[in-house]
Design a protein around this motif. Structure first.
Motif: not given
Length: 157
Positions: A1-10
């Motif tokens: 998972m890329n950084l942006a995807a991790e941010v959005i998921a959290l």
């Protein structure tokens, strides 16, 4: 998972909302976040305030602060993040202001980027010296650093 995807998921899992205020990155942080499907669950808005006037008009950065410290300063990064958080009513806001290059000066060299991260608990700032690695590379590195700041804040217990 890329950084942006991790941010959005959290952020989505926590019911947090995000905003960003960008100068040198020119919308790259917002673009990375909105590239993620479902980002509207967490991302509220981004401000690209490239000029000093835009920083003042849209984010409430005092003209006197810019005159005293320069647009590339932790003081202005703090005011940008706080202004974006306030305007959006967001849980978290991140800001970027820097010198992507080419150019710079002895006192504010190419590759210097100041960041702000505004949360309900307060605002923190930092400066990163990416060096004269090229305009695109500085902007990409600043985007990724801003995303890591958001990720770190969302990962705090």
């Amino acid at each position: 998972m890329n950084l942006a995807a991790e941010v959005i998921a959290l952020a989505s899992d926590q019911g947090a909302t995000l905003a960003c205020a960008e100068s040198c990155t020119g919308g790259l942080v917002a673009a990375a976040l909105t590239d993620i499907a479902g980002s509207s669950a967490a991302f509220d808005r981004g401000f690209v305030t490239y000029s000093n006037a835009a920083k003042t008009t849209h984010l409430g950065v005092p003209e006197a602060m810019i005159a005293a410290h320069g647009a590339v300063s932790e003081e202005v990064a703090r005011a940008m993040a706080e202004g974006a958080r306030r305007a959006a009513g967001a849980t978290l806001a991140v800001s970027t202001t820097g010198i992507a290059g080419p150019g710079g000066s002895e006192h504010k060299p190419e590759g210097r980027v100041c960041f702000g991260l505004a949360t309900a608990g307060g605002t923190r700032t930092e400066t990163v010296e990416f060096g004269a690695i090229g305009r695109s590379e500085v902007r990409a590195a600043a985007r990724d650093h801003a995303l890591r700041l958001l990720l770190g804040a969302l990962s705090q217990p």
